[in-house]
Write a protein that holds these residues in place. Sequence first.
Motif, mmCIF file in Angstrom:
data_model
loop_
_atom_site.group_PDB
_atom_site.id
_atom_site.type_symbol
_atom_site.label_atom_id
_atom_site.label_comp_id
_atom_site.label_asym_id
_atom_site.label_seq_id
_atom_site.Cartn_x
_atom_site.Cartn_y
_atom_site.Cartn_z
ATOM 1 N N UNK A 118 -14.364 -8.681 -48.188
ATOM 2 C CA UNK A 118 -13.795 -8.637 -46.653
ATOM 3 C C UNK A 118 -12.269 -8.189 -46.960
ATOM 4 N N UNK A 119 -11.669 -8.486 -48.202
ATOM 5 C CA UNK A 119 -10.365 -8.242 -48.502
ATOM 6 C C UNK A 119 -10.218 -6.745 -48.706
ATOM 7 N N UNK A 120 -11.165 -5.908 -48.951
ATOM 8 C CA UNK A 120 -10.864 -4.621 -48.976
ATOM 9 C C UNK A 120 -11.889 -3.614 -48.020
ATOM 10 N N UNK A 121 -12.655 -4.299 -47.174
ATOM 11 C CA UNK A 121 -13.406 -3.600 -46.115
ATOM 12 C C UNK A 121 -12.499 -3.121 -45.009
ATOM 13 N N UNK A 122 -12.972 -2.022 -44.421
ATOM 14 C CA UNK A 122 -12.063 -1.703 -43.333
ATOM 15 C C UNK A 122 -12.829 -2.099 -41.974
ATOM 16 N N UNK A 123 -14.172 -2.022 -42.049
ATOM 17 C CA UNK A 123 -14.716 -2.713 -40.739
ATOM 18 C C UNK A 123 -16.113 -3.363 -41.124
ATOM 19 N N UNK A 174 -21.937 -5.144 -50.177
ATOM 20 C CA UNK A 174 -21.444 -3.682 -49.876
ATOM 21 C C UNK A 174 -20.088 -3.824 -48.897
ATOM 22 N N UNK A 175 -19.082 -3.097 -49.160
ATOM 23 C CA UNK A 175 -18.083 -2.847 -48.104
ATOM 24 C C UNK A 175 -17.771 -1.377 -47.940
ATOM 25 N N UNK A 176 -16.927 -1.163 -46.988
ATOM 26 C CA UNK A 176 -16.748 0.172 -46.405
ATOM 27 C C UNK A 176 -15.368 0.599 -47.049
ATOM 28 N N UNK A 177 -14.711 -0.110 -47.930
ATOM 29 C CA UNK A 177 -13.405 -0.022 -48.081
ATOM 30 C C UNK A 177 -13.301 1.447 -48.988
ATOM 31 N N UNK A 205 -18.912 4.735 -49.046
ATOM 32 C CA UNK A 205 -17.652 5.004 -49.483
ATOM 33 C C UNK A 205 -16.830 3.795 -50.209
ATOM 34 N N UNK A 206 -17.425 2.737 -49.890
ATOM 35 C CA UNK A 206 -16.650 1.591 -50.635
ATOM 36 C C UNK A 206 -17.440 1.190 -51.856
ATOM 37 N N UNK A 207 -17.326 -0.115 -52.263
ATOM 38 C CA UNK A 207 -17.778 -0.769 -53.527
ATOM 39 C C UNK A 207 -19.178 -1.304 -53.053
ATOM 40 N N UNK A 208 -20.060 -1.635 -54.215
ATOM 41 C CA UNK A 208 -21.252 -2.111 -54.156
ATOM 42 C C UNK A 208 -21.193 -2.935 -55.336
#
Length: 491
Positions: A398-403, A421-424, A479-482
């Motif tokens: 949540x800290x690094x995600x865009x949306x 997984x995030x989209x950061x 494109x983020x981290x998993x």
Amino acid sequence: MRSVRARAALGATVVVAVALIGAGLAVLLVLRANLTDQAGLQAEVVAREVAGQLALDVPYDRLETHDEEDHPVQVTDEDGRVVAVSKDLEAISGTGTDQVAPVPSPAAGGPTGSGGDDDGDDGDDGDDSAPGRGGDDSAPGRGEVDSGDPDFGNGTATVDGDTADYRFASVRATTSAGVTLTVHAGAPLAAEQEAVGSVRGAMLIGLPVLLLVVAGVTWLVTRRALRPVEGIRREMAAITASEDLSRRVPEPGSRDEIARLARTTNETLTALEASVDRQRRFVADASHELRSPIASLRTQLEVGAAHPELLDVPGAVADTVRLQALATDLLLLARLDAGERPGRTTLDLGALVREEVAQRTGDPVVPTVSVPDSGVFEVVGSRGQLARVIGNLLDNAERHAHSAVTVSVRGGRGGVVVAVTDDGAGVPPQERERIFERFVRLDDARSRDEGGAGLGLAIARDVAVRHGGRLSVDGAREGGARFELWLPPAG
């Protein structure tokens, strides 16, 4: 004995001494048995020669024996009376009777074969060939010699004033008149005694010398072999005295156990040095992280004490909460470092993920959960610690995600996999292991208010490892981290 060299030398000497004594006794026994058998064979040959003469009805006083001094002969009848002896035999033992003077035998007609008539003119003309009688030697009888194995025994005999030990062989013969006689013939044991004595003397002289050589060689070899150990001991003592963990013990060029001991010692020192350095950095970073909220909280309280209207209560509460969370993280890390074993509760990881996500309905980025309804993903461990891992992964995402933040649970690779997984911006490949170190924050997350203290991922990996699992990070398709948490299944 406190010296390894002395114990090794003593042990080798004792082992060699026992082996040599055993081998020496075996050699002596075999040698004595062989020489005794040879003497018995000689005695048997002489006994059968004399028995053959008796079977041919040769008179007692005409019996011939070769080497009478070396092979004493005694002939007895069925009643044990001595009827003939070899020349110059003065005493004998070991043959059943110690008599050496022939006595008249009723069955044989007397020791001289006269049948009680000195002139030999009276009596039956057909009895001239009976044993002990002076009949015609050219008409042999029909006696026989026992072909079975002779009886053997040891004894002594005195021949012409010389007493010696003999091996006696007893052979039975039957004359043509049906008289059974026993021939006792002896063979000297002097050669056997001399050979055994010579070998025994050589062993008694050579054994101590050989044991001294073995002890000396073992002492020298052990001292040479243990010389590197002494070098390792001295260096370890120096390291202990100086507390300098950067020093290393000398490694010998050999490939033996001592060389492996030195390498293992150096590896232990390297691990210990890294652990001490990590502990020092941990203490320094913890002090630094604690100093900031404590200083901020103190400043706000001092301002509030002097000017109550300027007291920032929400800020003080936030600093207190952050300080409490940091203290909780440090306490958990301390317990993990102390080797605290996780609990052994069986729990459904899918249900635990749903519970953690359900508590985040008010977060800026609400995670999306993907857990098969029909699946039961049971693992064994501490519910609180595993919930902490999932919570830390969600906080980081949540800290690094865009949306968007996505959480999925599935079975895979022989266990249960939780993927967050995030989209950061993602994690650069060169930093993917470093982010799991304690108090590490990447450049875009250095803010203590938003980036945290850098302990969440370190705690998550430590808990995963202590549950028999692993935690890794890779790039996501978005494109983020998993982040993937793998845990072994229950049972």
